[in-house]
Design a protein around this motif. Structure first.
Motif, PDB file in Angstrom:
ATOM      1  N   THR A   1       0.808  -1.222   0.000  1.00 46.97           N
ATOM      2  CA  THR A   1       0.000   0.000   0.000  1.00 46.97           C
ATOM      3  C   THR A   1       0.839   1.270   0.000  1.00 46.97           C
ATOM      4  O   THR A   1       0.288   2.377   0.097  1.00 46.97           O
ATOM      5  CB  THR A   1      -0.934   0.026   1.232  1.00 46.97           C
ATOM      6  OG1 THR A   1      -0.145  -0.098   2.432  1.00 46.97           O
ATOM      7  CG2 THR A   1      -1.936  -1.114   1.168  1.00 46.97           C
ATOM      8  N   THR A   2       2.150   1.123  -0.110  1.00 44.70           N
ATOM      9  CA  THR A   2       3.019   2.316  -0.090  1.00 44.70           C
ATOM     10  C   THR A   2       3.914   2.388  -1.311  1.00 44.70           C
ATOM     11  O   THR A   2       5.066   2.809  -1.220  1.00 44.70           O
ATOM     12  CB  THR A   2       3.888   2.334   1.179  1.00 44.70           C
ATOM     13  OG1 THR A   2       4.624   1.111   1.279  1.00 44.70           O
ATOM     14  CG2 THR A   2       3.051   2.535   2.422  1.00 44.70           C
ATOM     15  N   GLY A   3       3.389   1.969  -2.463  1.00 47.53           N
ATOM     16  CA  GLY A   3       4.128   2.188  -3.701  1.00 47.53           C
ATOM     17  C   GLY A   3       4.567   0.946  -4.446  1.00 47.53           C
ATOM     18  O   GLY A   3       4.673   0.957  -5.674  1.00 47.53           O
ATOM     19  N   PHE A   4       4.838  -0.137  -3.730  1.00 52.54           N
ATOM     20  CA  PHE A   4       5.297  -1.338  -4.414  1.00 52.54           C
ATOM     21  C   PHE A   4       4.161  -2.054  -5.140  1.00 52.54           C
ATOM     22  O   PHE A   4       4.380  -2.666  -6.188  1.00 52.54           O
ATOM     23  CB  PHE A   4       5.951  -2.305  -3.413  1.00 52.54           C
ATOM     24  CG  PHE A   4       7.329  -1.902  -2.992  1.00 52.54           C
ATOM     25  CD1 PHE A   4       8.430  -2.273  -3.734  1.00 52.54           C
ATOM     26  CD2 PHE A   4       7.529  -1.146  -1.847  1.00 52.54           C
ATOM     27  CE1 PHE A   4       9.716  -1.905  -3.349  1.00 52.54           C
ATOM     28  CE2 PHE A   4       8.792  -0.765  -1.446  1.00 52.54           C
ATOM     29  CZ  PHE A   4       9.887  -1.140  -2.198  1.00 52.54           C
ATOM     30  N   GLY A   5       2.960  -2.013  -4.566  1.00 51.20           N
ATOM     31  CA  GLY A   5       1.866  -2.808  -5.115  1.00 51.20           C
ATOM     32  C   GLY A   5       2.074  -4.273  -4.765  1.00 51.20           C
ATOM     33  O   GLY A   5       3.102  -4.661  -4.192  1.00 51.20           O
ATOM     34  N   TYR A   6       1.096  -5.120  -5.124  1.00 57.89           N
ATOM     35  CA  TYR A   6       1.186  -6.528  -4.749  1.00 57.89           C
ATOM     36  C   TYR A   6       2.253  -7.268  -5.556  1.00 57.89           C
ATOM     37  O   TYR A   6       3.048  -8.021  -5.000  1.00 57.89           O
ATOM     38  CB  TYR A   6      -0.180  -7.203  -4.905  1.00 57.89           C
ATOM     39  CG  TYR A   6      -1.185  -6.681  -3.905  1.00 57.89           C
ATOM     40  CD1 TYR A   6      -1.084  -7.000  -2.561  1.00 57.89           C
ATOM     41  CD2 TYR A   6      -2.215  -5.827  -4.307  1.00 57.89           C
ATOM     42  CE1 TYR A   6      -1.978  -6.492  -1.627  1.00 57.89           C
ATOM     43  CE2 TYR A   6      -3.120  -5.321  -3.379  1.00 57.89           C
ATOM     44  CZ  TYR A   6      -3.006  -5.652  -2.044  1.00 57.89           C
ATOM     45  OH  TYR A   6      -3.885  -5.149  -1.133  1.00 57.89           O
ATOM     46  N   LEU A   7       2.290  -7.051  -6.854  1.00 55.98           N
ATOM     47  CA  LEU A   7       3.296  -7.734  -7.662  1.00 55.98           C
ATOM     48  C   LEU A   7       4.696  -7.237  -7.322  1.00 55.98           C
ATOM     49  O   LEU A   7       5.649  -8.022  -7.264  1.00 55.98           O
ATOM     50  CB  LEU A   7       2.996  -7.534  -9.152  1.00 55.98           C
ATOM     51  CG  LEU A   7       3.877  -8.339 -10.124  1.00 55.98           C
ATOM     52  CD1 LEU A   7       3.776  -9.827  -9.823  1.00 55.98           C
ATOM     53  CD2 LEU A   7       3.466  -8.053 -11.565  1.00 55.98           C
ATOM     54  N   GLY A   8       4.818  -5.929  -7.086  1.00 58.16           N
ATOM     55  CA  GLY A   8       6.115  -5.389  -6.677  1.00 58.16           C
ATOM     56  C   GLY A   8       6.557  -5.964  -5.349  1.00 58.16           C
ATOM     57  O   GLY A   8       7.751  -6.226  -5.139  1.00 58.16           O
ATOM     58  N   SER A   9       5.595  -6.179  -4.441  1.00 58.36           N
ATOM     59  CA  SER A   9       5.929  -6.778  -3.148  1.00 58.36           C
ATOM     60  C   SER A   9       6.396  -8.221  -3.309  1.00 58.36           C
ATOM     61  O   SER A   9       7.302  -8.674  -2.594  1.00 58.36           O
ATOM     62  CB  SER A   9       4.707  -6.731  -2.220  1.00 58.36           C
ATOM     63  OG  SER A   9       4.371  -5.400  -1.898  1.00 58.36           O
ATOM     64  N   VAL A  10       5.780  -8.938  -4.243  1.00 57.18           N
ATOM     65  CA  VAL A  10       6.225 -10.309  -4.512  1.00 57.18           C
ATOM     66  C   VAL A  10       7.695 -10.306  -4.926  1.00 57.18           C
ATOM     67  O   VAL A  10       8.512 -11.089  -4.420  1.00 57.18           O
ATOM     68  CB  VAL A  10       5.363 -10.957  -5.612  1.00 57.18           C
ATOM     69  CG1 VAL A  10       5.951 -12.312  -6.013  1.00 57.18           C
ATOM     70  CG2 VAL A  10       3.926 -11.136  -5.136  1.00 57.18           C
TER      71      VAL A  10
END
Length: 263
Positions: free
Chosen positions: A167-176
Motif C-alpha cells: 500500500t506504499t508504492g510497491f503494489g502486490y506484484l512489486g511486493s512479490v
C-alpha cells in the motif's frame, strides 16, 4: 563461543521427552510454508467478507485453539496435524494484523514495528529460558509453546509488513518481487558462512509470510487494485488443494517424520 554459535550448539538440547515435533526445513517445507501464508491471507479476507469481521475473528480464534490443542496432544511430528496448525496460525495472524489496521485504525507503519518488538520479546524470553532458538530440539511442551508463540508473531509481523509495502508504492506484484529477492539474502548469507543456521531460518520464516500473502493477494484481487482478479474464493481453494497435495505426499510425510524423530 559466540552467541550465534551457542544458538546452533546441540549440547543445549534438554533431555528428550518427545520426538522433535517440527519438520526438517527441506524445499518442500518452504513450498508448503509459502502456500499456507497465501491461503491464510485470502481465507481470512474471505471469512471477514462472508461472516463479518467479528464472527470471523471469533471463528478463527476457536479454530486456532483447537488445532494447537491437537498439535500439543500428539507426541511426535504428524504432517497433517502440524500443517493444519500452521494454516490456522496463518489465518488468525492475518486477522490480528487486520484488526489493528482496519478495526482500530493503526497504520501498518506502526503495527509492523509493534509485531517486530513482540517477536523479539518472544525470542528473548525463549533464549533466556532455553538457551537456544533452534527448531531441531522442539521436544518439550515448554519449547513447543515458545515455538508456536514465535510462529504466531512471525505471521502477524509478515502480514503487516506485506500490507505496508503493498500500500506504499510497491503494489502486490512489486511486493512479490521485493520479498522474493529478500528471502534469498539469508539463504545466501548462511551458505557463505556469514549467518548462522538459526538466525537464517527465522529470518526466512518471517519473509515467507509477506511473500506468500502478496502473491495470493495479487492473484485474488481485482484489476483496479493491481491484481489478476481471480477472486478470494477460487484462490483460497486452489492454494488449499496445493497444500493438501504437498502435505499428503507419502514420501514427503514419511521422510519428514523420520527426520523429525531422529534429529
Amino acid at each position: 563461543m559466540t552467541t550465534e554459535r551457542l544458538l546452533d550448539d546441540p549440547s543445549f538440547a534438554p533431555v528428550r521427552t518427545l520426538a522433535n515435533k517440527v519438520p526438517e526445513a527441506t524445499v518442500c517445507f518452504w513450498i508448503i510454508k509459502v502456500l499456507t501464508t497465501g491461503m491464510g491471507e485470502t481465507a481470512s479476507d474471505l471469512l471477514a467478507r462472508v461472516l463479518g469481521p467479528v464472527p470471523a475473528v471469533g471463528l478463527g480464534g476457536l479454530a486456532l485453539v483447537a488445532s494447537l490443542a491437537v498439535q500439543f496432544a500428539v507426541r511426535r511430528y504428524i504432517a497433517w496435524v502440524y500443517w493444519t496448525a500452521v494454516v490456522m496460525v496463518s489465518v488468525f495472524g492475518t486477522m490480528a494484523a487486520d484488526v489493528l489496521h482496519v478495526g482500530l485504525g493503526v497504520p501498518y507503519a506502526v503495527s509492523a514495528p509493534f509485531f517486530l518488538v513482540a517477536l523479539t520479546a518472544v525470542f528473548a524470553l525463549w533464549y533466556a529460558v532455553e538457551r537456544t532458538l533452534s527448531v531441531h530440539g522442539i521436544r518439550t511442551r515448554r519449547r513447543e509453546a515458545f515455538y508456536w508463540a514465535a510462529v504466531l508473531a512471525t505471521f502477524a509481523l509478515g502480514t503487516a509488513a506485506g500490507d505496508l509495502t503493498a500500500t506504499t508504492g510497491f503494489g502486490y506484484l512489486g511486493s512479490v518481487a521485493l520479498f522474493a529477492a529478500a528471502i534469498c539474502v539469508p539463504a545466501i548469507a548462511h551458505r557463505l558462512g556469514v549467518l548462522g543456521a538459526v538466525l537464517a531460518f527465522w529470518t526466512a520464516y518471517v519473509i515467507t509470510r509477506p511473500l506468500g500473502a502478496s502473491l495470493a493477494d495479487w492473484m485474488a484481487l481485482g484489476h483496479a487494485r493491481g491484481g489478476l482478479g481471480l477472486g478470494l474464493g477460487p484462490v483460497t481453494l486452489a492454494w488449499t488443494v496445493a497444500i493438501a497435495g504437498f502435505v499428503g505426499r507419502p514420501g514427503v510425510s514419511r521422510r519428514d517424520a523420520a527426520d523429525a524423530a531422529t534429529v
